[in-house]
Design an enzyme around this catalytic site. Sequence first.
Site, PDB file in Angstrom:
ATOM      1  N   ASP A 186       0.862  -1.186   0.000  1.00 39.67           N
ATOM      2  CA  ASP A 186       0.000   0.000   0.000  1.00 39.67           C
ATOM      3  C   ASP A 186       0.897   1.234   0.000  1.00 39.67           C
ATOM      4  OD1 ASP A 186      -1.770  -2.068   0.495  1.00 39.67           O
ATOM      5  OD2 ASP A 186      -3.029  -0.888   1.847  1.00 39.67           O
ATOM      6  N   LYS A 249      -6.779   3.130  -3.488  1.00 38.99           N
ATOM      7  CA  LYS A 249      -7.234   3.102  -2.097  1.00 38.99           C
ATOM      8  C   LYS A 249      -7.527   4.525  -1.652  1.00 38.99           C
ATOM      9  CE  LYS A 249      -5.307   1.874   2.454  1.00 38.99           C
ATOM     10  NZ  LYS A 249      -4.196   1.176   3.150  1.00 38.99           N
ATOM     11  N   LYS A 285     -10.028   0.010  -2.765  1.00 38.01           N
ATOM     12  CA  LYS A 285     -10.021  -0.272  -1.325  1.00 38.01           C
ATOM     13  C   LYS A 285     -10.456   0.985  -0.578  1.00 38.01           C
ATOM     14  CE  LYS A 285      -6.921  -1.452   2.514  1.00 38.01           C
ATOM     15  NZ  LYS A 285      -5.590  -1.965   2.904  1.00 38.01           N
TER      16      LYS A 285
END
Lengths: 349, 289
Positions: A186, A249, A285
Amino acid sequence: MRPPTDRLADALHRALLPLLESELPLLESDMTSLVLPGEADLSEVTASGSALRRFLHGLPGVDQVGVEKRAATLATRSIKRASKVQALELAIGMVDLTTLEGADTPGRVRSLCAKARIPAPGYPDVPSVAAVCVYPDMVATAVDALSGTGIHVASVATAFPSGRAHLDIKLADTRNAVADGADEIDMVIDRGAFLAGRYGQVLDEIVAVKNACGDAHLKVILETGELATYDNVRRASWLALAGGADFIKTSTGKVSPASTLPVTLVMLEAVRDHAALTGEIRGVKSAGGIRTTKDAIRYLVLVNEVAGAAWLHPDRFRFGASSLLNDLLMQWHKQATGRYWTSNRVTID
Amino acid sequence: MATRLDVNKTYKLYVGGAFPRSESGRTYEIADTKGRFLANAAQASRKDVRDAVTAARKAQPGWAAATAYNRGQVLYRVAEIMEGRREQFTGEVAVSEDLSSRNAAAVVDAAIDRWVWYAGWSDKFAQVAGAANPVAGPYFNLSVPEPTGVVGALAPQSSSLLGLIEVLAPIIVSGNSVVAVTSQDRPLPAITLAEALATSDLPGGVVNLLTGQTDELAPILAGHLDVDAIDLTGMAGRDTTDLEVLAAENLKRVLATPDTEPDVTDPPAGPRRILAFCETKTVWHPKGR
């Protein structure tokens, strides 16, 4: 869906000219979306900084009132009992169980991993979560605790959460996490560069981190709470997708506001349109601020309505959360036993 | 001069310090003892119970953490506010219980006095029920009663105000929070009590009052795993085996059902009802030399 007005079609057409040399007929499209038929690739727009800027600024603007209204309307949808049980199990399987605290210890990570494997001891129907998300130095501990389970280990990297470090440090951060066994990374984008309009720099960084990831999946954190407008969210989404993000995300969870329904809607549209354009499926996400089952189910409705049922899968949609799992488990038990559950029967973390 | 339009009160629930309508939107008719229509009351549903328990759970730690002296002060304040609404209580008790206004006023006085009586127990019951236990070793051994947590309560069916207070006050004085189902057919004084509670210093969520069908709400409260104890006074004279079985799942403390509704005209002989919703904590502490 209503057919686009001529003016809208023109606007979309103009916006897409830099992207496509040939003229293509526009599909029916709702007001806030950008749907393209056929397959194409984004290599042309990423070829130069000016082409990239033209493309990102040529994206149709987001109708703020419209997108908020649509998200609010979808949030009121009533989910009946049988669907709710399904949604709960799906949502549990989509959780990236996260601990990103300065006070994280190996013991805490291990206990989180134990919970990730078997969220509800004694109830084999409850699936395990999708992944455990930790800081890079905890990756080895998590990999060890999750070996043989199929649960992914995600690691934040690239000077999370601010992203304010030199590129070589960000890349080393990524490589270390991958070397320790993380199979999902991430990363955070450089919001400073993005907001200053240096899109090429942001893109180069994403590409570089993607290369450093090797086989690991890359999730690109846009930190939408710092991007200020939905237009910026749309641009950042396309930028990340063009850079090779496997997931986009919403947030680090360290900035407020974190994930919201409208922001997720805009990102889902980008992923859907990207799939229509290139044929490549990417995921979204949502992280930060999703604490209740009610919220989670609203997100699932949004995923289904905006991106489509194909995205209702842990490979394509994730929740970045810690306390959400407990609420999902309590609601699952309520549905399974018919009795309201108590937080005394789930772990604190 | 034009005739003045009636301004009728909407009787609602009391949950988390607010006055919501029932989540279900349902209401039911309240009649006096002769069957004449009095008002519509909110008819609480399963989800209202859930919301009330959530509110009670949230409020309980803060209430229990207040000093006993402070809780007593807050409860006394409730009595002060009730005193200011005495006429409204008297009117509602009179129509609900078919009493003359003089008798109703006497019931209201008794209800306020009972509240004060329980307020006084706040910093005393622990001295009555706690102990310094003699043990065979060099230890201080102390037992103290502590609140059990969230208590569900079924209020008496006929004594609409005094009976309700006899149930509520002993539960909260020790630091519990409560979700109470009011008298099914006589709920109006309970809602006025809620208004008194909301304007006193009692934190929102410590007392939650639900009006509705006792038979519908009792099993939900008894089966709720986040409720730590249940007072079945409102089921007087009825078979409560099913409720007790539900309550056993998470080992709720159960204040057993009396055969007939208890006469609460006079204060009880001691803090029995307070202690029914307390747990005893015993601490061993080395004495040293």
